[in-house]
Write a protein that holds these residues in place. Structure first.
Motif, PDB file in Angstrom:
ATOM      1  N   THR A 432       0.833  -1.209   0.000  1.00 15.94           N
ATOM      2  CA  THR A 432       0.000   0.000   0.000  1.00 15.94           C
ATOM      3  C   THR A 432       0.863   1.254   0.000  1.00 15.94           C
ATOM      4  N   ALA A 433       1.947   1.225   0.777  1.00 17.12           N
ATOM      5  CA  ALA A 433       2.855   2.374   0.830  1.00 17.12           C
ATOM      6  C   ALA A 433       3.520   2.613  -0.521  1.00 17.12           C
ATOM      7  N   LEU A 434       3.887   1.533  -1.205  1.00 17.07           N
ATOM      8  CA  LEU A 434       4.527   1.673  -2.517  1.00 17.07           C
ATOM      9  C   LEU A 434       3.564   2.185  -3.569  1.00 17.07           C
ATOM     10  N   ALA A 435       2.270   1.932  -3.377  1.00 17.75           N
ATOM     11  CA  ALA A 435       1.280   2.310  -4.381  1.00 17.75           C
ATOM     12  C   ALA A 435       0.896   3.787  -4.304  1.00 17.75           C
ATOM     13  N   THR A 436       1.243   4.476  -3.226  1.00 17.61           N
ATOM     14  CA  THR A 436       0.872   5.885  -3.067  1.00 17.61           C
ATOM     15  C   THR A 436       1.865   6.794  -3.779  1.00 17.61           C
ATOM     16  N   GLU A 437       1.388   7.978  -4.179  1.00 20.85           N
ATOM     17  CA  GLU A 437       2.222   8.912  -4.935  1.00 20.85           C
ATOM     18  C   GLU A 437       2.927   9.934  -4.063  1.00 20.85           C
ATOM     19  N   ASN A 438       2.419  10.178  -2.862  1.00 21.96           N
ATOM     20  CA  ASN A 438       3.071  11.138  -1.970  1.00 21.96           C
ATOM     21  C   ASN A 438       2.785  10.761  -0.533  1.00 21.96           C
ATOM     22  N   ARG A 439       3.566  11.363   0.380  1.00 22.36           N
ATOM     23  CA  ARG A 439       3.475  10.988   1.792  1.00 22.36           C
ATOM     24  C   ARG A 439       2.162  11.425   2.425  1.00 22.36           C
ATOM     25  N   TRP A 440       1.559  12.506   1.899  1.00 18.52           N
ATOM     26  CA  TRP A 440       0.351  13.012   2.517  1.00 18.52           C
ATOM     27  C   TRP A 440      -0.822  12.064   2.279  1.00 18.52           C
ATOM     28  N   ASP A 441      -0.920  11.525   1.065  1.00 13.36           N
ATOM     29  CA  ASP A 441      -1.967  10.546   0.800  1.00 13.36           C
ATOM     30  C   ASP A 441      -1.776   9.295   1.644  1.00 13.36           C
ATOM     31  N   GLN A 446      -3.389   5.995   6.209  1.00 13.91           N
ATOM     32  CA  GLN A 446      -3.068   5.237   7.407  1.00 13.91           C
ATOM     33  C   GLN A 446      -3.846   5.754   8.611  1.00 13.91           C
ATOM     34  N   THR A 447      -3.961   7.085   8.704  1.00  7.52           N
ATOM     35  CA  THR A 447      -4.733   7.671   9.800  1.00  7.52           C
ATOM     36  C   THR A 447      -6.186   7.241   9.718  1.00  7.52           C
ATOM     37  N   ASN A 448      -6.727   7.269   8.514  1.00 10.55           N
ATOM     38  CA  ASN A 448      -8.119   6.842   8.337  1.00 10.55           C
ATOM     39  C   ASN A 448      -8.304   5.371   8.680  1.00 10.55           C
ATOM     40  N   ALA A 449      -7.304   4.563   8.349  1.00  7.46           N
ATOM     41  CA  ALA A 449      -7.405   3.131   8.645  1.00  7.46           C
ATOM     42  C   ALA A 449      -7.436   2.895  10.150  1.00  7.46           C
ATOM     43  N   VAL A 450      -6.610   3.633  10.904  1.00 10.60           N
ATOM     44  CA  VAL A 450      -6.603   3.483  12.364  1.00 10.60           C
ATOM     45  C   VAL A 450      -7.941   3.933  12.948  1.00 10.60           C
ATOM     46  N   ARG A 451      -8.446   5.068  12.456  1.00  9.35           N
ATOM     47  CA  ARG A 451      -9.740   5.560  12.943  1.00  9.35           C
ATOM     48  C   ARG A 451     -10.858   4.586  12.575  1.00  9.35           C
ATOM     49  N   ALA A 452     -10.791   4.083  11.335  1.00 10.17           N
ATOM     50  CA  ALA A 452     -11.835   3.171  10.879  1.00 10.17           C
ATOM     51  C   ALA A 452     -11.867   1.899  11.721  1.00 10.17           C
ATOM     52  N   GLU A 453     -10.709   1.396  12.103  1.00 13.81           N
ATOM     53  CA  GLU A 453     -10.665   0.192  12.924  1.00 13.81           C
ATOM     54  C   GLU A 453     -11.320   0.423  14.278  1.00 13.81           C
ATOM     55  N   ARG A 454     -11.097   1.616  14.853  1.00 14.12           N
ATOM     56  CA  ARG A 454     -11.727   1.921  16.131  1.00 14.12           C
ATOM     57  C   ARG A 454     -13.236   2.067  15.966  1.00 14.12           C
ATOM     58  N   LEU A 472     -15.573   0.819   3.018  1.00 11.16           N
ATOM     59  CA  LEU A 472     -16.719   1.681   3.302  1.00 11.16           C
ATOM     60  C   LEU A 472     -16.415   2.642   4.448  1.00 11.16           C
ATOM     61  N   ILE A 473     -16.003   2.113   5.579  1.00  6.05           N
ATOM     62  CA  ILE A 473     -15.716   2.964   6.736  1.00  6.05           C
ATOM     63  C   ILE A 473     -14.548   3.899   6.426  1.00  6.05           C
ATOM     64  N   GLU A 474     -13.539   3.390   5.711  1.00  6.93           N
ATOM     65  CA  GLU A 474     -12.354   4.204   5.413  1.00  6.93           C
ATOM     66  C   GLU A 474     -12.685   5.412   4.533  1.00  6.93           C
ATOM     67  N   SER A 475     -13.765   5.311   3.747  1.00  6.68           N
ATOM     68  CA  SER A 475     -14.111   6.412   2.844  1.00  6.68           C
ATOM     69  C   SER A 475     -14.788   7.576   3.558  1.00  6.68           C
ATOM     70  N   LEU A 476     -15.188   7.383   4.794  1.00  6.24           N
ATOM     71  CA  LEU A 476     -15.945   8.396   5.519  1.00  6.24           C
ATOM     72  C   LEU A 476     -15.029   9.289   6.354  1.00  6.24           C
ATOM     73  N   ASN A 477     -15.503  10.483   6.618  1.00  7.67           N
ATOM     74  CA  ASN A 477     -14.757  11.449   7.439  1.00  7.67           C
ATOM     75  C   ASN A 477     -15.051  11.167   8.902  1.00  7.67           C
ATOM     76  N   LEU A 478     -14.111  10.539   9.588  1.00  5.98           N
ATOM     77  CA  LEU A 478     -14.321  10.100  10.958  1.00  5.98           C
ATOM     78  C   LEU A 478     -13.437  10.873  11.917  1.00  5.98           C
TER      79      LEU A 478
END
Length: 570
Positions: A432-441, A446-454, A472-478
């Motif tokens: 997943t890290a290799l597939a991204t174009e910049n560090r911000w994305d 990653q931040t969204n994934a941690v929030r989504a898991e909670r 689904l959860i990862e796409s939402l603003n949490l």
């Protein structure tokens, strides 16, 4: 006597013109290297950056160090120092490709040259490898004053040129105004005006000395203030404890190191470059002594803070640089404390030679750190990968953005290797890290994934609790707030879902809609959350307890030639 060695030389009336010409030529060469295009649209590569640094540094160093006596020495020193700066920048690569910590390597080479310049100037004046403290101190302060005054002069020149351009434009003569639109003219004017300023100031020793004394006098008055403040801070720590420092801010180390730097500057402003310049006023003397006493404890506390961060989260390039700064601060603090213990009221007698030794040591250390010998990126990469593979940190909580984008080539190579790891979670995260174009994305994902898991563990799904599809959860603003509460209207197999949530106990409700697109990716209106305006009173945690349903509602709207116009109305 030392002052007479170079202050009472015959005037060199040609110097301002020589340096103005040198600055103009340097500006023109830099223009040819960079080209005429916008800088932001065509950032220079490694070779251009190094070439510009070499030319600019060579011109500036010659301007600061050139004297008619032993002028060959100045040219050779300037050439070697500028070449070192250019090579370091070339080795660092293009600025837009720098990784975390690379900027500090550039700072180190400039710091090394800035310290070496007054040492060289003192030796040149002596005609031998001797470094009288009075000469070194005086040259260092003079260089700083001339540098700042020179850029102030450049600003005045540009303002004057702009004023003249507007004045002549009033009578339809636009030559100056047109020239100000040309990059080559701006660079030549900047170089010429800065060179002329240095030449003029170096020919006006009396003015520079008066300015020096004013600056030193102002700074010395601040010594008792900072000294008393630092001592009160240290005396308060036994009652507040060190834990208060970590709880208040994450910038504990930078704040403490800034205090140490301030203490060094103000203490030296009081003691001057010799006994004849040392202040005898008791508040100033005792203020300087208080600064010397406080420096080492502050540096030790900064070392503890840095050590705790490294112990918790491992090495990173920034933390390793912070460790270097802490070591330097401890060295200064120890030297000042030893001088104070040995000399007491006459501590300046011991401090001045200690300052000279510290200058040599700092110059050598900065040069070593600038060279491609020690790689903080490689050290940090080995440490962080070891923590990951040993299980000290889980793959989903690992800072992949830092490893992929901030640790330079060693970090990129490590991510590529981890993508082939036998541990599936590590391999998946690395891919997943290799597939991204910049560090911000990557960081946001990653931040969204941690929030989504909670959120996934606590979210209420209506009309019945079912498993949610991936993404689904990862796409939402949490929100990462522990008081956040959410409910999701979703049926298994549907291509849309509606989230109703509160980001905190007292926050208003908001609604987000997620849809599954043709590529099988969930997207939502996360950048435009729909606020709920018609709920007057909502108890905390409402989405987790209220009755929730999604209904089809008929609306009325005006149409013009079959096209909707205006807002929907009842």
């Amino acid at each position: 006597m030392a002052e007479e060695s170079y202050r009472n030389r015959p005037d060199w009336d040609l110097r301002p013109w020589l340096l103005a010409g040198l600055g103009a030529v340097a500006g023109l060469i830099i223009h040819f290297i960079l080209g005429d295009g916008p800088f932001y649209s065509n950032p220079p590569g490694a070779l251009k950056t190094a070439s510009v640094a070499f030319v600019g540094s060579l011109a500036v160093l010659i301007a600061f160090t050139l004297e008619r006596e032993r002028w060959q020495w100045s040219v050779i020193f300037s050439f070697v120092a500028a070449l070192a700066i250019g090579l370091i920048l070339y080795w660092n690569g293009a600025p837009d490709q720098w990784s975390g910590g690379d900027g500090w390597r550039v700072v180190c080479i400039f710091l090394s040259v800035a310290i070496a310049a007054p040492l060289f100037q003192a030796a040149r004046d002596q005609g031998a490898r001797r470094f009288p403290y009075v000469d070194v101190h005086d040259h260092a302060l003079t260089n700083v004053v001339i540098w700042c005054a020179g850029w102030a002069f450049v600003g005045i020149v540009f303002l004057l040129t702009l004023l003249l351009s507007e004045l002549f434009a009033l009578i339809k003569i636009t030559l100056i105004k047109d020239l100000l639109d040309e990059n080559w003219f701006i660079r030549v004017l900047m170089g010429a005006s800065f060179g002329a300023a240095i030449g003029i100031l170096r020919e006006q020793d009396r003015i520079v000395r008066v300015l020096q004394r004013v600056i030193v006098a102002v700074l010395s008055v601040l010594a008792p203030v900072l000294g008393a403040g630092l001592l009160l801070f240290l005396l308060s720590l036994p009652f507040t404890g060190l834990s208060a420092l970590w709880d208040a801010t994450k910038a504990t180390t930078p704040i403490l190191l800034s205090c140490v730097i301030g203490a060094v500057i103000l203490a030296n402003a009081v003691i001057g470059n010799g006994e004849e310049q040392e202040s005898r006023f008791p508040p100033l003397r005792y203020g300087a002594m208080a600064l010397g006493l406080a420096m080492l404890p502050l540096a030790v506390i900064a070392a503890i803070s840095t050590g705790l961060r490294i112990g918790q989260y491992g090495f990173t390039p920034d933390r390793l640089w912070a460790l270097v700064f802490v070591i330097v601060a401890c060295a200064f603090g120890l030297a000042y404390l030893v001088s104070l213990v040995r000399g007491r009221h006459s501590w300046a007698t011991y401090l001045r030679p200690a300052n000279l030794n510290l200058a040599f040591g700092l110059c050598a250390l900065a040069l070593f750190l600038a060279l491609p010998i020690l790689s903080f990126n490689a050290i940090s990469t080995r440490d962080q990968v070891a923590r990951l593979e040993s299980g000290k940190i889980m793959p989903e909580k690992f800072d992949w953005a830092a490893l992929r984008y901030d640790f330079g080539e060693p970090g990129k190579a490590a991510v590529d290797r981890l993508a082939r790891s036998q541990t599936l979670a590590i391999a998946k995260a690395a891919k997943t890290a290799l597939a991204t174009e910049n560090r911000w994305d990557l960081a946001e994902r990653q931040t969204n994934a941690v929030r989504a898991e909670r959120v996934r563990r606590t979210i209420r799904v209506v009309p019945e609790q079912v498993g949610l599809p991936e993404g689904l959860i990862e796409s939402l603003n949490l929100s990462a707030n522990d008081e956040a509460s959410y409910a999701l209207s979703y049926r298994r197999g549907e291509r849309s879902a509606v989230l109703i949530g509160q980001n905190c106990r007292d926050c208003p409700l908001n609604v987000q809609v997620a849809r599954l697109d043709e590529k099988g990716v969930w997207t939502s209106n996360r950048d435009g959350v729909l606020a709920v305006e018609h709920v007057e009173k909502v108890k905390p945690g409402a989405p987790l307890s209220a009755s929730i349903e999604v209904r089809e509602v008929k609306r009325r709207q005006a149409f013009l030639d079959g096209k909707p116009v205006g807002d929907v109305f009842e």
